[in-house]
Motif scaffolding. Sequence first.
Motif, mmCIF file in Angstrom:
data_model
loop_
_atom_site.group_PDB
_atom_site.id
_atom_site.type_symbol
_atom_site.label_atom_id
_atom_site.label_comp_id
_atom_site.label_asym_id
_atom_site.label_seq_id
_atom_site.Cartn_x
_atom_site.Cartn_y
_atom_site.Cartn_z
ATOM 1 N N UNK A 192 -21.606 32.735 -4.159
ATOM 2 C CA UNK A 192 -22.414 31.922 -5.072
ATOM 3 C C UNK A 192 -22.314 32.385 -6.525
ATOM 4 N N UNK A 193 -22.293 33.696 -6.839
ATOM 5 C CA UNK A 193 -22.146 34.091 -8.253
ATOM 6 C C UNK A 193 -20.865 33.587 -8.893
ATOM 7 N N UNK A 194 -19.742 33.618 -8.165
ATOM 8 C CA UNK A 194 -18.484 33.122 -8.729
ATOM 9 C C UNK A 194 -18.421 31.599 -8.722
ATOM 10 N N UNK A 195 -18.986 30.946 -7.690
ATOM 11 C CA UNK A 195 -18.985 29.488 -7.636
ATOM 12 C C UNK A 195 -19.791 28.886 -8.792
ATOM 13 N N UNK A 196 -20.932 29.490 -9.097
ATOM 14 C CA UNK A 196 -21.794 28.939 -10.150
ATOM 15 C C UNK A 196 -21.152 29.033 -11.524
ATOM 16 N N UNK A 197 -20.166 29.897 -11.696
ATOM 17 C CA UNK A 197 -19.491 30.061 -12.984
ATOM 18 C C UNK A 197 -18.052 29.553 -12.965
ATOM 19 N N UNK A 198 -17.676 28.847 -11.897
ATOM 20 C CA UNK A 198 -16.328 28.330 -11.769
ATOM 21 C C UNK A 198 -16.259 26.905 -12.323
ATOM 22 N N UNK A 199 -15.264 26.643 -13.161
ATOM 23 C CA UNK A 199 -15.137 25.336 -13.804
ATOM 24 C C UNK A 199 -14.769 24.254 -12.783
ATOM 25 N N UNK A 200 -13.844 24.577 -11.877
ATOM 26 C CA UNK A 200 -13.440 23.598 -10.860
ATOM 27 C C UNK A 200 -14.614 23.220 -9.974
ATOM 28 N N UNK A 201 -15.422 24.188 -9.596
ATOM 29 C CA UNK A 201 -16.599 23.898 -8.777
ATOM 30 C C UNK A 201 -17.576 23.010 -9.545
ATOM 31 N N UNK A 202 -17.692 23.212 -10.846
ATOM 32 C CA UNK A 202 -18.593 22.381 -11.657
ATOM 33 C C UNK A 202 -18.154 20.925 -11.640
ATOM 34 N N UNK A 203 -16.860 20.682 -11.877
ATOM 35 C CA UNK A 203 -16.375 19.302 -11.909
ATOM 36 C C UNK A 203 -16.409 18.668 -10.513
ATOM 37 N N UNK A 204 -16.055 19.423 -9.471
ATOM 38 C CA UNK A 204 -16.072 18.866 -8.107
ATOM 39 C C UNK A 204 -17.488 18.497 -7.691
ATOM 40 N N UNK A 205 -18.449 19.365 -7.985
ATOM 41 C CA UNK A 205 -19.836 19.068 -7.635
ATOM 42 C C UNK A 205 -20.369 17.904 -8.453
ATOM 43 N N UNK A 206 -20.042 17.880 -9.744
ATOM 44 C CA UNK A 206 -20.518 16.799 -10.598
ATOM 45 C C UNK A 206 -19.981 15.448 -10.177
ATOM 46 N N UNK A 207 -18.689 15.384 -9.842
ATOM 47 C CA UNK A 207 -18.094 14.113 -9.415
ATOM 48 C C UNK A 207 -18.685 13.665 -8.079
ATOM 49 N N UNK A 208 -18.834 14.587 -7.123
ATOM 50 C CA UNK A 208 -19.409 14.234 -5.817
ATOM 51 C C UNK A 208 -20.850 13.749 -5.960
ATOM 52 N N UNK A 209 -21.617 14.455 -6.766
ATOM 53 C CA UNK A 209 -23.011 14.045 -6.977
ATOM 54 C C UNK A 209 -23.078 12.692 -7.682
ATOM 55 N N UNK A 210 -22.157 12.451 -8.612
ATOM 56 C CA UNK A 210 -22.143 11.169 -9.307
ATOM 57 C C UNK A 210 -21.825 10.011 -8.382
ATOM 58 N N UNK A 211 -20.883 10.208 -7.453
ATOM 59 C CA UNK A 211 -20.529 9.139 -6.513
ATOM 60 C C UNK A 211 -21.708 8.828 -5.593
ATOM 61 N N UNK A 218 -28.425 27.825 -10.665
ATOM 62 C CA UNK A 218 -27.388 27.250 -9.808
ATOM 63 C C UNK A 218 -27.016 28.227 -8.699
ATOM 64 N N UNK A 219 -26.869 29.492 -9.054
ATOM 65 C CA UNK A 219 -26.520 30.510 -8.056
ATOM 66 C C UNK A 219 -27.605 30.625 -6.993
ATOM 67 N N UNK A 220 -28.865 30.675 -7.404
ATOM 68 C CA UNK A 220 -29.955 30.806 -6.434
ATOM 69 C C UNK A 220 -30.066 29.556 -5.559
ATOM 70 N N UNK A 221 -29.780 28.391 -6.122
ATOM 71 C CA UNK A 221 -29.811 27.163 -5.314
ATOM 72 C C UNK A 221 -28.735 27.196 -4.234
ATOM 73 N N UNK A 222 -27.526 27.614 -4.607
ATOM 74 C CA UNK A 222 -26.451 27.720 -3.614
ATOM 75 C C UNK A 222 -26.801 28.735 -2.531
ATOM 76 N N UNK A 223 -27.372 29.847 -2.925
ATOM 77 C CA UNK A 223 -27.737 30.864 -1.939
ATOM 78 C C UNK A 223 -28.860 30.382 -1.034
#
Length: 401
Positions: free
Chosen positions: A158-177, A261-266
């Motif tokens: 979760x610490x690396x995912x919350x600061x990863x750019x690819x994870x940000x765009x993938x989550x944002x696009x999925x949530x938008x759809x 974001x990190x705490x939410x993922x955890x």
Amino acid sequence: MNYRFTCNFSVLLSTVFFLIACSWSEIIDTDYFIREIKSVETLKGPIKDLDVYCYPGGSRPLYALWKSVYVELKVVPKDYSLLLAENHSEVVRLYQEQQGSWLPLLPWQQTFISLPAFDSYCFGIATKYGYELQVFIRNVNYWRVLQLIGGLFVFLSAPSFSRNVFFFYATGVSFGVIASLLIIVFVLSRLVPKKAGAYTVMLFGWSLVLYSLQLVWNNIRDITQKYHVVLLGYITVASLISFAVCYRYGPVTDYRSLNLIQWTLQLISLVSIFYSSELREVSTAIIIVILIVYNIPKSWIAKAKTLWLRKFPPKVKLLTEAEYIQQASEETRKALEALRTYCESPNCSPWKLTCRLKDPVRFARFIEGESHLSDQEILEYDSDSLYAGLTGMLTGRRRQR
């Protein structure tokens, strides 16, 4: 106008309450059959108006951590009602209420039934058409094992995912759809007449909503097959709009937002671990251990590791003379190949390198593939090795004497 609407509404409510009272006062005899599920088997029906199937549960051993029990309708009847309860008497009561009601709730029809692995549970099928169901009992459900492993992986990453750019765009696009469906629901709600929609919700409530969702879920395969072009176009447009919004605002940089974001993922990962097993005591213990280990200070871990190495030092394996010569030759060959590759790359400046060499011609031949040693150097090396070997043999004989 208001007085007339109030009178009509009062009459409608009185009628509804009268019908509900009539349905409660009516008692219907039910012809039902009870069958106990004990093992993996295939069952057919109908036998009576209401067929009740009960799973008795069982012990809770630790080795059955990922046990699961579920029932699947292999032959689905045309029209049926599925009733779920903790015991057979409750199933019969639900069936009688459904049959005796003047305004019956729309039935929730499903073909997959998940049963508690260790507690008793019953379900009833009321239909006039033939059906066939199959019982599955798995001592190890590999999906639950993957759920546990996936939850643990997400928690640690979760610490690396919350600061990863690819994870940000993938989550944002999925949530938008997914969130764009709310726009469609809002537009459709504006098209429904207010009075008719209010009366419909008042009479049927969430039963109608759940039934509509069930129809959509059951027909989702037909939708993806017949309207796959429209569905693909919708997902593409929604993804592009979501990507544009994410690109406009950019990844999150605020420290506190990243922590949220990190705490939410955890938290999501811990919930996944908790529901990965029906032995809630064991899954709760796993979560407690994870939290304790994760929050141990790194200095304590370093001290414990140092004390362990002092008390149990690792055994060092010494190389023989043949292994030493072989390893030296291999490492020398790799280093020379790396040097040759660097000199042939654009990063190397040949003129600066030439100025620093005593023999540029010899170095150029080495780059072209020749040996880095001359014949004279090889002869001297062999002579020195032979002399050292003879000296060692003579010294050993003198010591023996």
